[in-house]
Design a protein around this motif. Structure first.
Motif, PDB file in Angstrom:
ATOM      1  N   GLY A  31      31.539 -44.877   1.319  1.00 36.87           N
ATOM      2  CA  GLY A  31      30.956 -45.559   0.335  1.00 36.87           C
ATOM      3  C   GLY A  31      30.375 -46.852   0.463  1.00 36.87           C
ATOM      4  N   GLU A  32      31.007 -47.888   1.155  1.00 40.30           N
ATOM      5  CA  GLU A  32      30.709 -49.252   1.532  1.00 40.30           C
ATOM      6  C   GLU A  32      29.421 -49.241   2.409  1.00 40.30           C
ATOM      7  OE1 GLU A  32      33.935 -51.388   2.946  1.00 40.30           O
ATOM      8  OE2 GLU A  32      35.015 -51.022   1.128  1.00 40.30           O
ATOM      9  N   VAL A  33      29.370 -48.309   3.370  1.00 42.04           N
ATOM     10  CA  VAL A  33      28.097 -48.040   4.100  1.00 42.04           C
ATOM     11  C   VAL A  33      26.860 -47.754   3.324  1.00 42.04           C
ATOM     12  CG1 VAL A  33      27.230 -46.903   6.156  1.00 42.04           C
ATOM     13  CG2 VAL A  33      29.482 -47.905   6.294  1.00 42.04           C
ATOM     14  N   LEU A  34      27.165 -46.586   2.525  1.00 43.11           N
ATOM     15  CA  LEU A  34      26.026 -46.225   1.560  1.00 43.11           C
ATOM     16  C   LEU A  34      25.664 -47.260   0.644  1.00 43.11           C
ATOM     17  CD1 LEU A  34      27.441 -42.591   0.781  1.00 43.11           C
ATOM     18  CD2 LEU A  34      25.553 -43.108   2.251  1.00 43.11           C
ATOM     19  N   ALA A  35      26.474 -48.171   0.194  1.00 46.66           N
ATOM     20  CA  ALA A  35      26.229 -49.092  -0.575  1.00 46.66           C
ATOM     21  C   ALA A  35      25.510 -50.403   0.118  1.00 46.66           C
ATOM     22  CB  ALA A  35      27.415 -49.712  -1.442  1.00 46.66           C
ATOM     23  N   ALA A  36      25.510 -50.362   1.293  1.00 43.73           N
ATOM     24  CA  ALA A  36      25.064 -51.217   2.408  1.00 43.73           C
ATOM     25  C   ALA A  36      25.773 -52.507   2.021  1.00 43.73           C
ATOM     26  CB  ALA A  36      23.308 -51.694   1.913  1.00 43.73           C
ATOM     27  N   THR A  37      26.983 -52.482   1.701  1.00 38.26           N
ATOM     28  CA  THR A  37      27.937 -53.683   1.927  1.00 38.26           C
ATOM     29  C   THR A  37      28.348 -53.838   3.357  1.00 38.26           C
ATOM     30  OG1 THR A  37      29.842 -52.394   1.147  1.00 38.26           O
ATOM     31  CG2 THR A  37      28.610 -53.507  -0.600  1.00 38.26           C
ATOM     32  N   ARG A  38      28.299 -52.726   4.224  1.00 40.26           N
ATOM     33  CA  ARG A  38      28.541 -52.871   5.538  1.00 40.26           C
ATOM     34  C   ARG A  38      27.797 -51.755   6.377  1.00 40.26           C
ATOM     35  NH1 ARG A  38      33.622 -52.125   7.574  1.00 40.26           N
ATOM     36  NH2 ARG A  38      34.801 -52.932   5.758  1.00 40.26           N
ATOM     37  N   LYS A  39      27.469 -52.014   7.605  1.00 45.40           N
ATOM     38  CA  LYS A  39      26.386 -51.203   8.270  1.00 45.40           C
ATOM     39  C   LYS A  39      27.127 -50.246   8.854  1.00 45.40           C
ATOM     40  CE  LYS A  39      22.789 -54.869   9.029  1.00 45.40           C
ATOM     41  NZ  LYS A  39      22.111 -55.406  10.192  1.00 45.40           N
ATOM     42  N   THR A  40      28.425 -50.537   9.564  1.00 51.63           N
ATOM     43  CA  THR A  40      29.100 -49.477  10.180  1.00 51.63           C
ATOM     44  C   THR A  40      30.663 -49.940  10.150  1.00 51.63           C
ATOM     45  OG1 THR A  40      29.577 -51.016  12.277  1.00 51.63           O
ATOM     46  CG2 THR A  40      27.539 -49.689  12.307  1.00 51.63           C
ATOM     47  N   TYR A  41      31.439 -48.796  10.393  1.00 54.12           N
ATOM     48  CA  TYR A  41      32.807 -48.975  10.453  1.00 54.12           C
ATOM     49  C   TYR A  41      33.608 -48.440  11.468  1.00 54.12           C
ATOM     50  CZ  TYR A  41      33.374 -44.363   8.009  1.00 54.12           C
ATOM     51  OH  TYR A  41      33.733 -43.251   7.934  1.00 54.12           O
ATOM     52  N   THR A  42      34.596 -48.868  11.734  1.00 48.61           N
ATOM     53  CA  THR A  42      35.432 -48.256  12.939  1.00 48.61           C
ATOM     54  C   THR A  42      37.124 -47.802  12.265  1.00 48.61           C
ATOM     55  OG1 THR A  42      34.226 -49.251  14.619  1.00 48.61           O
ATOM     56  CG2 THR A  42      36.590 -48.450  15.165  1.00 48.61           C
ATOM     57  N   LEU A  43      37.562 -46.912  12.672  1.00 43.08           N
ATOM     58  CA  LEU A  43      38.650 -46.466  11.889  1.00 43.08           C
ATOM     59  C   LEU A  43      39.416 -45.472  12.979  1.00 43.08           C
ATOM     60  CD1 LEU A  43      40.528 -46.157   9.292  1.00 43.08           C
ATOM     61  CD2 LEU A  43      39.164 -44.012   8.570  1.00 43.08           C
ATOM     62  N   GLU A  44      40.893 -45.698  12.760  1.00 46.76           N
ATOM     63  CA  GLU A  44      41.812 -44.674  13.540  1.00 46.76           C
ATOM     64  C   GLU A  44      42.220 -44.093  12.328  1.00 46.76           C
ATOM     65  OE1 GLU A  44      44.716 -46.769  15.933  1.00 46.76           O
ATOM     66  OE2 GLU A  44      43.020 -47.639  17.451  1.00 46.76           O
ATOM     67  N   LYS A  45      42.305 -42.539  12.601  1.00 48.51           N
ATOM     68  CA  LYS A  45      42.811 -41.890  11.624  1.00 48.51           C
ATOM     69  C   LYS A  45      43.066 -40.288  12.369  1.00 48.51           C
ATOM     70  CE  LYS A  45      38.611 -39.271  10.174  1.00 48.51           C
ATOM     71  NZ  LYS A  45      37.697 -38.666   8.996  1.00 48.51           N
ATOM     72  N   ARG A  46      43.699 -39.432  11.520  1.00 47.54           N
ATOM     73  CA  ARG A  46      44.047 -38.219  12.006  1.00 47.54           C
ATOM     74  C   ARG A  46      43.091 -37.098  11.502  1.00 47.54           C
ATOM     75  NH1 ARG A  46      49.865 -39.400   9.347  1.00 47.54           N
ATOM     76  NH2 ARG A  46      48.541 -40.282   7.876  1.00 47.54           N
ATOM     77  N   TYR A  47      42.944 -36.067  12.454  1.00 47.05           N
ATOM     78  CA  TYR A  47      42.248 -34.826  12.221  1.00 47.05           C
ATOM     79  C   TYR A  47      43.410 -33.764  12.139  1.00 47.05           C
ATOM     80  CZ  TYR A  47      37.411 -36.233  12.878  1.00 47.05           C
ATOM     81  OH  TYR A  47      36.068 -36.650  12.632  1.00 47.05           O
ATOM     82  N   LEU A  48      42.862 -32.757  11.640  1.00 50.70           N
ATOM     83  CA  LEU A  48      43.811 -31.682  11.522  1.00 50.70           C
ATOM     84  C   LEU A  48      43.326 -30.434  12.345  1.00 50.70           C
ATOM     85  CD1 LEU A  48      45.051 -31.190   7.893  1.00 50.70           C
ATOM     86  CD2 LEU A  48      46.425 -32.228   9.840  1.00 50.70           C
TER      87      LEU A  48
END
Length: 381
Positions: A31-48
């Motif tokens: 949502g923050e990228v779509l709102a242009a408040t940030r350009k990119t993000y990096t995240l560590e998360k889990r897939y199933l």
């Protein structure tokens, strides 16, 4: 990576394969990228995984926009970091086990880095060194103990160089002037690359033991002084009759030198009749308790000595203690007295005249053996 075919993945959204616990944070960043408040993000998360297994990923997301800045599509770079996460979890578990081990160890243990800052410490360490109310992790050992000498610092340096250093007894002078006795060992611990990461110090406060030993030595010296002042010989005899210890004013007072009787039984070293008597008296005490006394003659050097032995057993069926006294002079005095009494008795009994004993003024007379027909009040001299 997640076990699906290309066709299967095209039917799914990223929400479908994201672990439920990680979905909210991912959607917030989208949502923050779509709102242009940030350009990119990096995240560590889990897939199933399709098999329901967890797959850890590192996700980097960017948004491609049209010329009018309208969102066109996301570009995502996905890195499988499952192995790294498993290794990190194993390391955390290992670290936690180490902390738990050190914390609850019954001994005083502390782990330091190369700058001698505390990494972990046992409760016993805190108690032994009066630090129970102190937060010391991360602090320098030398800050907490400013009285540490160069000798100790040299021990730390040697351990940092890879040496294991130990001492069974060491006197440590505290900053307040009190003395503490320690048994200790200092050894290095190694990092994953094999280099020394710091040291581990084990120590045991043996002050109470050393004080008890000193008190026992003082008591032993006092007891020895008492024994030296007494004419008696003292023997400690095990329940099987083996002589385990002795006290004597001089070893010359002994029938044999100590090395000849320690570890032996009385019947093994004394003449047969005396050894048998000692064994018989111990048997009586085993059966009835109490004290047993007996006399015997023993040749020591060129003379025959007469001894009186008193034998008792320590409480709770413990060893026997024998107290032996040389009563040769008293025995000889008694014999001489008995001989003298017998001589005078014979003299009195066979004297032809009456015999009386008077005082110096001859005013009082005690008849010993009156003569036949004597009726006077004064005796013939």
């Amino acid at each position: 990576m997640v076990g699906y075919s290309r066709e299967e993945l095209l039917q799914l959204s990223f929400q479908d394969i994201t672990h439920p616990d990680d979905l909210a944070s991912d959607l917030q960043l989208v949502g923050e990228v779509l709102a242009a408040t940030r350009k990119t993000y990096t995240l560590e998360k889990r897939y199933l995984h399709k098999s329901a297994a967890v797959v850890w990923i590192r996700l980097t997301v960017a948004l491609l926009r049209a010329s009018d800045e309208a969102p066109k599509y996301f570009i995502a770079v996905i890195e499988d970091i499952t192995d790294r996460k498993l290794a990190e979890a194993a390391l955390r578990e290992s670290d936690e086990k180490l902390r738990m081990f050190i914390n609850h160890a019954p001994a005083a243990l502390a782990m330091f880095d190369r700058q001698m800052r505390y990494l972990s410490v046992s409760r016993r360490w805190l108690e032994d060194y009066g630090l129970a109310d102190c937060a010391i992790v991360g602090r320098s050992h030398y800050e907490i103990f400013p009285e540490i000498t160069e000798v100790w610092k040299d021990v730390h340096r040697r351990a940092m160089a890879g040496e294991v250093v130990r001492a069974d007894e060491d006197r440590f002078e505290r900053y307040d002037g009190s003395a503490q006795w320690l048994r200790w060992e200092v050894r290095p611990w190694h990092a994953a690359d094999g280099t020394v990461g710091g040291i581990i110090v084990f120590s045991e406060d043996i002050t109470a033991r050393k004080l008890a030993e000193a008190s026992a030595r003082q008591g032993e010296l006092l007891l020895d002084s008492v024994f030296q002042a007494l004419p008696d010989l003292f023997f400690l005899i095990d329940t099987d009759g083996t002589i385990s210890d002795y006290r004597a004013r001089r070893s010359a007072d002994l029938y044999l030198p100590p090395e000849a009787f320690l570890g032996k039984r009385m019947q093994d070293i004394l003449p047969a009749e005396i050894g048998t008597m000692a064994e018989r008296k111990m048997a009586e005490i085993r059966e009835r308790g109490g004290l047993a006394t007996y006399d015997y003659d023993l040749a020591i050097g060129d003379a025959v000595h007469h001894f009186e032995a008193r034998l008792a057993r320590l409480p709770n069926d413990g060893p026997f203690i024998a107290v032996v006294r040389d009563i040769t002079r008293e025995h000889q005095d008694r014999l001489l007295l008995a001989i003298s009494e017998a001589r005078y008795r014979t003299l009195f009994e066979y004297a032809p005249d009456g015999i009386v004993i008077t005082d110096q003024e001859a005013t009082t007379a005690t008849p010993i053996r009156p003569s036949v027909g004597c009726s006077g009040t004064r005796a013939r001299h």
